[in-house]
Design a protein around this motif. Structure first.
Motif, PDB file in Angstrom:
ATOM      1  N   ARG A   5       0.843  -1.196   0.000  1.00 48.18           N
ATOM      2  CA  ARG A   5       0.000   0.000   0.000  1.00 48.18           C
ATOM      3  C   ARG A   5       0.874   1.241   0.000  1.00 48.18           C
ATOM      4  O   ARG A   5       1.929   1.265   0.619  1.00 48.18           O
ATOM      5  CB  ARG A   5      -0.909   0.029   1.242  1.00 48.18           C
ATOM      6  CG  ARG A   5      -1.922  -1.109   1.258  1.00 48.18           C
ATOM      7  CD  ARG A   5      -2.974  -0.924   0.175  1.00 48.18           C
ATOM      8  NE  ARG A   5      -3.976  -1.978   0.225  1.00 48.18           N
ATOM      9  CZ  ARG A   5      -5.003  -2.040  -0.611  1.00 48.18           C
ATOM     10  NH1 ARG A   5      -5.158  -1.147  -1.545  1.00 48.18           N
ATOM     11  NH2 ARG A   5      -5.864  -3.043  -0.512  1.00 48.18           N
ATOM     12  N   SER A   6       0.399   2.239  -0.681  1.00 48.55           N
ATOM     13  CA  SER A   6       1.155   3.491  -0.708  1.00 48.55           C
ATOM     14  C   SER A   6       1.098   4.169   0.633  1.00 48.55           C
ATOM     15  O   SER A   6       0.084   4.177   1.316  1.00 48.55           O
ATOM     16  CB  SER A   6       0.574   4.431  -1.778  1.00 48.55           C
ATOM     17  OG  SER A   6       1.158   5.695  -1.675  1.00 48.55           O
ATOM     18  N   ARG A   9      -0.981   8.521   0.546  1.00 53.58           N
ATOM     19  CA  ARG A   9      -2.338   8.685   0.030  1.00 53.58           C
ATOM     20  C   ARG A   9      -2.804  10.121   0.163  1.00 53.58           C
ATOM     21  O   ARG A   9      -2.259  10.910   0.915  1.00 53.58           O
ATOM     22  CB  ARG A   9      -3.308   7.773   0.798  1.00 53.58           C
ATOM     23  CG  ARG A   9      -3.145   6.288   0.457  1.00 53.58           C
ATOM     24  CD  ARG A   9      -4.011   5.457   1.369  1.00 53.58           C
ATOM     25  NE  ARG A   9      -4.013   4.065   0.949  1.00 53.58           N
ATOM     26  CZ  ARG A   9      -4.918   3.535   0.175  1.00 53.58           C
ATOM     27  NH1 ARG A   9      -5.885   4.273  -0.310  1.00 53.58           N
ATOM     28  NH2 ARG A   9      -4.867   2.263  -0.144  1.00 53.58           N
ATOM     29  N   SER A  10      -3.881  10.442  -0.609  1.00 52.79           N
ATOM     30  CA  SER A  10      -4.461  11.778  -0.528  1.00 52.79           C
ATOM     31  C   SER A  10      -4.880  12.090   0.886  1.00 52.79           C
ATOM     32  O   SER A  10      -5.463  11.268   1.581  1.00 52.79           O
ATOM     33  CB  SER A  10      -5.685  11.866  -1.465  1.00 52.79           C
ATOM     34  OG  SER A  10      -6.318  13.101  -1.329  1.00 52.79           O
ATOM     35  N   ARG A  38      -1.506  -0.183  -9.518  1.00 51.06           N
ATOM     36  CA  ARG A  38      -2.392  -0.195  -8.346  1.00 51.06           C
ATOM     37  C   ARG A  38      -1.803  -1.050  -7.238  1.00 51.06           C
ATOM     38  O   ARG A  38      -1.863  -0.695  -6.052  1.00 51.06           O
ATOM     39  CB  ARG A  38      -3.778  -0.713  -8.740  1.00 51.06           C
ATOM     40  CG  ARG A  38      -4.808  -0.628  -7.595  1.00 51.06           C
ATOM     41  CD  ARG A  38      -6.106  -1.334  -7.963  1.00 51.06           C
ATOM     42  NE  ARG A  38      -6.677  -0.780  -9.170  1.00 51.06           N
ATOM     43  CZ  ARG A  38      -6.911  -1.487 -10.270  1.00 51.06           C
ATOM     44  NH1 ARG A  38      -6.600  -2.773 -10.317  1.00 51.06           N
ATOM     45  NH2 ARG A  38      -7.451  -0.919 -11.323  1.00 51.06           N
ATOM     46  N   THR A  41       1.306   0.903  -5.681  1.00 54.39           N
ATOM     47  CA  THR A  41       1.085   2.215  -5.037  1.00 54.39           C
ATOM     48  C   THR A  41      -0.201   2.303  -4.232  1.00 54.39           C
ATOM     49  O   THR A  41      -0.354   3.208  -3.419  1.00 54.39           O
ATOM     50  CB  THR A  41       1.056   3.318  -6.099  1.00 54.39           C
ATOM     51  OG1 THR A  41      -0.109   3.157  -6.927  1.00 54.39           O
ATOM     52  CG2 THR A  41       2.310   3.289  -6.964  1.00 54.39           C
ATOM     53  N   THR A  43      -2.895   3.094  -5.654  1.00 51.65           N
ATOM     54  CA  THR A  43      -3.647   4.135  -6.360  1.00 51.65           C
ATOM     55  C   THR A  43      -4.221   3.572  -7.645  1.00 51.65           C
ATOM     56  O   THR A  43      -3.515   2.923  -8.423  1.00 51.65           O
ATOM     57  CB  THR A  43      -2.730   5.334  -6.692  1.00 51.65           C
ATOM     58  OG1 THR A  43      -2.228   5.875  -5.482  1.00 51.65           O
ATOM     59  CG2 THR A  43      -3.487   6.410  -7.454  1.00 51.65           C
ATOM     60  N   ASP A  44      -5.517   3.843  -7.874  1.00 52.74           N
ATOM     61  CA  ASP A  44      -6.159   3.444  -9.119  1.00 52.74           C
ATOM     62  C   ASP A  44      -6.001   4.593 -10.108  1.00 52.74           C
ATOM     63  O   ASP A  44      -6.608   5.652  -9.961  1.00 52.74           O
ATOM     64  CB  ASP A  44      -7.642   3.151  -8.892  1.00 52.74           C
ATOM     65  CG  ASP A  44      -8.312   2.550 -10.124  1.00 52.74           C
ATOM     66  OD1 ASP A  44      -7.683   2.548 -11.200  1.00 52.74           O
ATOM     67  OD2 ASP A  44      -9.477   2.113 -10.015  1.00 52.74           O
ATOM     68  N   THR A  45      -5.168   4.387 -11.134  1.00 54.25           N
ATOM     69  CA  THR A  45      -4.907   5.464 -12.086  1.00 54.25           C
ATOM     70  C   THR A  45      -5.986   5.580 -13.147  1.00 54.25           C
ATOM     71  O   THR A  45      -5.950   6.523 -13.947  1.00 54.25           O
ATOM     72  CB  THR A  45      -3.545   5.259 -12.766  1.00 54.25           C
ATOM     73  OG1 THR A  45      -3.510   3.963 -13.359  1.00 54.25           O
ATOM     74  CG2 THR A  45      -2.422   5.392 -11.745  1.00 54.25           C
ATOM     75  N   ARG A  47      -9.042   6.942 -13.498  1.00 53.88           N
ATOM     76  CA  ARG A  47      -9.870   7.819 -12.680  1.00 53.88           C
ATOM     77  C   ARG A  47     -11.190   8.186 -13.336  1.00 53.88           C
ATOM     78  O   ARG A  47     -12.076   8.726 -12.697  1.00 53.88           O
ATOM     79  CB  ARG A  47      -9.098   9.108 -12.361  1.00 53.88           C
ATOM     80  CG  ARG A  47      -8.748   9.932 -13.567  1.00 53.88           C
ATOM     81  CD  ARG A  47      -8.100  11.248 -13.169  1.00 53.88           C
ATOM     82  NE  ARG A  47      -7.761  12.047 -14.338  1.00 53.88           N
ATOM     83  CZ  ARG A  47      -6.614  11.965 -14.997  1.00 53.88           C
ATOM     84  NH1 ARG A  47      -5.711  11.120 -14.586  1.00 53.88           N
ATOM     85  NH2 ARG A  47      -6.379  12.705 -16.061  1.00 53.88           N
ATOM     86  N   ALA A  63       0.489   8.272 -10.201  1.00 50.84           N
ATOM     87  CA  ALA A  63       0.550   7.773  -8.831  1.00 50.84           C
ATOM     88  C   ALA A  63       1.947   8.037  -8.295  1.00 50.84           C
ATOM     89  O   ALA A  63       2.920   8.129  -9.054  1.00 50.84           O
ATOM     90  CB  ALA A  63       0.249   6.277  -8.776  1.00 50.84           C
ATOM     91  N   HIS A 243       0.399  14.973  -6.055  1.00 50.75           N
ATOM     92  CA  HIS A 243      -0.220  13.651  -5.982  1.00 50.75           C
ATOM     93  C   HIS A 243      -1.411  13.643  -5.018  1.00 50.75           C
ATOM     94  O   HIS A 243      -1.571  12.731  -4.199  1.00 50.75           O
ATOM     95  CB  HIS A 243       0.814  12.594  -5.570  1.00 50.75           C
ATOM     96  CG  HIS A 243       1.839  12.348  -6.646  1.00 50.75           C
ATOM     97  ND1 HIS A 243       1.600  11.567  -7.741  1.00 50.75           N
ATOM     98  CD2 HIS A 243       3.106  12.808  -6.778  1.00 50.75           C
ATOM     99  CE1 HIS A 243       2.676  11.542  -8.507  1.00 50.75           C
ATOM    100  NE2 HIS A 243       3.596  12.292  -7.953  1.00 50.75           N
TER     101      HIS A 243
END
Length: 625
Positions: A5-6, A9-10, A38, A41, A43-45, A47, A63, A243
């Motif tokens: 996992r990244s 994150r936001s 994904r 990171t 993250t689902d790129t 979007r 990401a 990001h």
């Protein structure tokens, strides 16, 4: 295996570390790029709703990736479908290294090759090949796919490790991350003085306002900065995100979102470029253009599609030498653009044919503002050399009479030629530095000679007023105003004197004894004449008296002593206050003189703003009532 996992994150805490590497993921549609990103990171790129519905990437996704060493990398997940190659080019521009994804169950496909061609054209030659979906194939199939990928790399002269991975199970991902981390060693992001953000999205977000996003190519952008566009807009940065997280500063290589104010919501669009300083757009550029090995020969005058950053335009190829460019070859050429682009020397672009629409080559910008039908002899060769001692003198000669700042030189000279600043040319006797401006030393020497000659001539002809106005001094140098002012500043205190009245030689303040004697004689005559001064020519002696304020000009060929002028003005005031107004006849009788002199003195009173004419009479102005 535990899913990675990244840690960025936001909404997380601000990470001020610079981006060490921008990695472009490339490959054929449905080869698992987005799934792999994904996994690495979190993250689902994909979007966009349409991307989820169709199961393919349409626009570049982004990401942030934390590498095993702790370095930060920016991942660009570019589209793989052939209809979206334009977006793939936009996403790949500014990339440092590639992550080429090849599905083990499919092998190398047409878009795999084209994406690798695009990356090569953009100068991205370092990277890693990820053989994905390894969990879904047997060993023999995996070996065939690996061999296929190796042959592709060999065919284009690239070397890169091929690693078997799975974006579902995580197999091989640690080894892949380690390989990507190795690409970041010694990597320096483009932290130049000019901040440049090609915009790939511009939209209005409720409660925030206008937002522009893109990958920052160079420089830094901070909250409060004022940016520029080629259209003359000056948006101000109200907020920065890297990001998806609030940040104090956006640095080169980072996926950046800017909250902008000061411009209309529809003023920006994808393809625009946000800059920390204005850069003039161009409709032509000189470049080193190369053709891919498998492309057809390219003829002079061919119409092509040119991709640069997040913008594309039609362009016409103008070859300088020869009628055609052969496959696998490169040559200097001019690209005449249908639309304006903001480009800098060293930028790379991609060329695609119009029919069929395939990538055929690309180039590197050498001159973003070419002049004339052909480049000057040696100019492009000097630019390609990257040698500042060759390039800077030629660049300065091209801007004759204007000079250039280091920042302006950076927009003309490829960045490599200015590594370490301008230290390489600081001691060059052929280059002069005046404050912040650089110019050819010979040009400055000649300008100084012209200025000194003009000042000496003025002092000789007008010893009573030896100054040139600043505007006259600028003109005398033959330089433009900015460089002329820099030269005047350089010479001030040593060879010239600059004051509110103008520019003069240091010894020009001393009035010759003969002129002083003549001035005294003229002043004595004017004082003796009183209200009826004699007609005189504006001799140097008289001009000296006017400059000192000892005499006043009444009209053409008529001058009076200051004492007489002061007495006359008081007489005018008194007469107007007594009668409310003053006619010419009444003033003539009051002075006991002729109509000629009375008229001259009344016009002088008008010029001094003591009176104003109303009909045939004069009345006092408001300040003297």
């Amino acid at each position: 295996m535990t899913r990675r996992r990244s840690s960025t994150r936001s909404g997380g805490s601000v990470d001020s570390r610079p981006i060490s590497l921008t990695i472009g993921t490339a490959g054929h549609v449905d080869h698992g790029k987005t799934t792999l990103v994904r996994y690495m990171t979190g993250t689902d790129t994909d979007r966009l709703e349409e991307e989820h519905r169709r199961g393919i990437s349409i626009v570049p996704g982004y990401a942030e990736l934390t590498l095993p060493s702790g370095r930060r990398a920016s991942l660009v997940d570019v589209p793989g479908h052939e209809r979206f190659v334009k977006n793939m080019v936009a996403g790949s521009t500014g990339v440092d290294a590639f992550l080429l994804v090849v599905a083990a169950d499919d092998g190398v496909m047409p878009q795999t090759r084209e994406h690798l061609d695009v990356l090569r054209v953009l100068g991205v030659r370092r990277g890693v090949v990820a053989l994905t979906k390894i969990d879904a194939v047997d060993e023999e199939t995996a070996e065939l796919a690996e061999l296929d990928a190796a042959e592709l790399l060999e065919s284009v002269g690239l070397e890169a490790p091929i690693l078997r991975v799975s974006g579902v199970t995580g197999e091989g991902v640690p080894e892949l991350l380690a390989a990507l981390d190795g690409l970041a060693v010694g990597e320096e992001k483009r932290a130049g003085a000019l901040a440049r953000l090609p915009v790939d999205r511009a939209f209005v977000l409720k409660g925030i306002g206008l937002v522009a996003t893109g990958t920052l190519w160079s420089g830094e952008i901070r909250t409060g900065d004022t940016l520029f566009t080629s259209a003359g807009l000056r948006p101000r940065v109200r907020g920065v995100q890297n990001h998806g997280r609030p940040a104090e500063v956006a640095r080169a290589g980072a996926r950046t979102a800017l909250d902008l104010v000061g411009v209309d919501a529809d003023a920006l669009e994808p393809g625009d470029v946000l800059l920390s300083n204005p850069v003039a757009p161009t409709r032509a550029l000189d470049a080193r253009v190369g053709l891919l090995e498998g492309a057809a020969p390219l003829k002079h005058g061919t119409r092509l599609r040119l991709y640069h950053g997040t913008r594309a335009t039609n362009a016409r190829l103008r070859l300088f030498d020869g009628a055609a460019l052969q496959p696998g070859e490169n040559a200097p050429a001019r690209m005449v653009l249908e639309d304006e682009l903001v480009v800098l020397p060293g930028d790379r672009f991609v060329l695609r044919s119009t029919s069929p629409q395939i990538t055929i080559g690309g180039g590197t910008v050498l001159d973003a503002a070419p002049v004339g039908r052909r480049p000057e002899p040696g100019w492009l060769e000097a630019l390609e050399s990257g040698d500042a001692t060759r390039v800077v003198p030629l660049a300065l000669a091209r801007s004759r009479g204007s000079g250039m700042t280091a920042e302006e030189l950076s927009l003309v000279v490829p960045s490599g030629a200015l590594n370490g600043g301008l230290a390489a040319v600081e001691d060059d006797p052929e280059i002069a530095r005046l404050g912040e401006l650089y110019a050819p030393a010979g040009e400055i020497k000649d300008a100084r000679k012209r200025l000194m000659k003009a000042l000496k001539k003025r002092a000789g002809e007008r010893p009573e007023s030896p100054e040139l106005s600043v505007a006259e001094a600028r003109t005398a140098t033959g330089l433009d105003a900015r460089l002329a002012d820099a030269l005047l500043s350089e010479l001030t205190g040593q060879e010239i004197r600059v004051s509110e009245t103008g520019v003069r030689l240091p010894d020009a303040d001393e009035v010759p004894a003969e002129l002083e004697k003549e001035a005294e004689e003229v002043l004595t005559a004017l004082r003796a004449a009183g209200v009826e001064p004699p007609a005189m020519e504006a001799t140097p002696a008289l001009r000296l008296l006017l400059k000192r304020g000892s005499a006043v000009r009444l009209g053409e060929g008529l001058f009076g002593a200051r004492e007489a002028a002061d007495e006359i003005l008081e007489e005018v005031k008194e007469a107007c206050r007594e009668g409310g107004e003053l006619t010419l006849a009444a003033f003539r009788d009051r002075l006991g003189t002729t109509r000629k002199f009375a008229q001259a003195w009344l016009e002088y009173a008008d010029a001094e703003d003591v009176t104003r004419r109303v009909g045939d009479a004069r009345v006092l102005t408001r300040r003297y009532r």
